[in-house]
Design an enzyme around this catalytic site. Structure first.
Site, mmCIF file in Angstrom:
data_model
loop_
_atom_site.group_PDB
_atom_site.id
_atom_site.type_symbol
_atom_site.label_atom_id
_atom_site.label_comp_id
_atom_site.label_asym_id
_atom_site.label_seq_id
_atom_site.Cartn_x
_atom_site.Cartn_y
_atom_site.Cartn_z
ATOM 1 N N HIS A 1 31.197 36.589 37.766
ATOM 2 C CA HIS A 1 31.949 35.884 36.713
ATOM 3 C C HIS A 1 32.783 34.801 37.398
ATOM 4 C CE1 HIS A 1 34.636 36.025 32.971
ATOM 5 N NE2 HIS A 1 35.448 35.448 33.851
ATOM 6 N N HIS B 1 34.758 30.960 37.490
ATOM 7 C CA HIS B 1 35.373 29.828 36.799
ATOM 8 C C HIS B 1 35.074 28.577 37.629
ATOM 9 C CE1 HIS B 1 38.187 31.793 33.751
ATOM 10 N NE2 HIS B 1 37.414 32.761 34.203
ATOM 11 N N CYS C 1 42.622 27.265 32.849
ATOM 12 C CA CYS C 1 43.207 28.083 33.896
ATOM 13 C C CYS C 1 44.717 28.015 33.719
ATOM 14 C CB CYS C 1 42.798 27.545 35.269
ATOM 15 S SG CYS C 1 43.497 28.485 36.635
#
Lengths: 298, 298
Positions: free
Chosen positions: B207, B209, B240
């Site tokens: 996972h 970003h 974020c």
């Protein structure tokens, strides 16, 4: 297939980047940009393009830019020169190296420079002959090395053929260019499998655009093939004439962040590059086109 | 270390993505989003979060969203459930799977959920016991698996420790999460070297970003380690909290474009995802945060 421990970042922002921006920044801003890039530790900067001002008006000030740079002895300043007129202008202006460009796609070559690939090589010949006499290193770009906006996928053999011709004509380095940023790591691997069987890695550079977000994955793949020179553009300057709103060259800061993480030396200061990305983006009136610079907003 | 031939994309846009957006979109838009994602071929969609509405007001409508989805029998709809209250709400609402979250960083765990890592695992225990009885699969996220905004680099051993605990407690899959998008391919390789020596690849998801633009390079590295499940978020939804203006989850369309290029099957339609990226971005009032969607502007 081992990754290099040191990589040369070949900064093309002032040339390939600015040439594709909608706004033309004034000469003092261009000079400031180049000086900031050399202060950040970049040793190869493509500073200008000596092409016909009729075709690329953004570069009409090439002489003034070259004359204004605070020259750093560690830096090689290069200029794009499509022909002997451009070459003569570039050398008179103090360019350390010059660059020529060919395409791996016949259709792109015809539409972009109105010549077949073979004819385009013939056109460069006088530049290469004169440069050899002058002991000026000549770099070559091979555009549309993966995908052409008119033809689609380009065969690796076609790229090898043009690249080999350029090496044989005396170019010290060929930059394999993903002009429209459409390649994926599989394309990069396929091409390098082919090209590296005939041309050593130290005669090749990889020049990728980040149009489809694949640039770093492609660079990572090329590193695994031993490629050690990558073109990039501070702030991800530039765009894609075939996709309005799209990204341009891969951003120097994004590449640098990855290389730092991989423990690969470049001699370039990341913070100074991010600062420069914001400087030039503000001059152009838009946000930087790099995720890194956006994450480190001022 | 061979790449998988088929990959599962675990879509987290409606949950992880929307939860981090400044604008809360109305229930019908959330439902439309989820239906478009299932129509595009995604088989794993995290549809909602049953956390305290005091902490995440964007998810207060979780029941209404779950009730409104046009259920597709091929799709597993999951929901984030921090405790038994959340779990009960999720199952009553028709969630097929649930997800719990722990952190690999003590400081992040304390600040984010006000519990040590060990205490957070104790809190989840009733969820796992009940889910086992109900035969509901439980997924786990391990956040800050690479870098923590408070502690900096996290040791791979710490990640393995938490991940192993979660597997032992009954989680079918652990999603190793680069919460702040700061990892590079070297970090990914280091972590997977450690974790895969104890946990098989088919119990792991990655996972990432895209805060620093490294997401696809990290996914490419994880593919080389045999990881075959990746979380992504249509349009790069989310952000974020530690870097205003930064990117969120890696965009589903960017991952998909790379996987298509690599010849890896997903069963997901790229054009439908790009269309959905524009749909939800317009509802949020900003451009998609993916280079691909920007290149394919409507």
């Amino acid at each position: 297939m081992t990754r290099p421990t040191r990589v040369t970042l070949y900064e093309v922002g002032p040339r390939d980047g600015l040439q594709s921006e909608a706004v033309t920044v004034p000469v003092p801003v261009k000079i400031d940009l180049i000086n900031r890039l050399s202060a950040a530790g970049l040793t190869h900067i493509e500073a200008a393009s000596f092409v016909s001002t009729k075709w690329v008006p953004q570069m009409a000030d090439a002489e003034a830019v070259m004359a204004g740079i605070a020259r750093d002895a560690r830096v090689s300043y290069s200029a794009l020169t499509p022909n002997l007129i451009g070459y003569t202008r570039a050398i008179s202006s103090g360019a350390d190296r010059v660059a020529v460009f060919a395409s791996a796609s016949e259709s792109f070559s015809l539409r972009n420079i109105n010549a077949t690939i073979a004819d385009s090589l013939i056109r460069f010949a006088p530049v290469l002959t004169t440069a050899e006499k002058d002991q000026v290193p000549v770099r070559a770009y091979v555009s549309c090395a993966f995908v052409c906006p008119y033809e689609g996928r380009i065969a690796p053999e076609a790229v090898l053929n043009v690249a080999q011709n350029l090496i044989d004509m005396g170019c010290y380095e060929v930059a394999i260019s993903d002009t429209i940023g459409a390649a994926t790591p599989a394309d990069m691997a396929r091409l390098l499998d082919q090209v590296l069987s005939h041309i050593p890695a130290d005669r090749l550079a990889v020049h990728v655009h980040d149009t489809y977000g694949q640039a770093l994955a492609n660079i990572l793949t090329a590193l695994d093939y031993g490629i050690a020179t990558f073109d990039s553009s501070v702030g991800g300057l530039g765009g894609c004439p075939y996709a309005p709103g799209a990204s341009g060259n891969v951003a120097t800061e994004d590449v640098l962040y990855m290389l730092n993480g991989l423990g690969i030396e470049t001699g370039v200061d990341l913070d100074a590059i991010i600062e420069t990305a914001w400087f030039i983006s503000e001059a152009l009136g838009h946000a930087p086109r790099s995720k890194l610079a956006m994450a480190k907003a001022r």
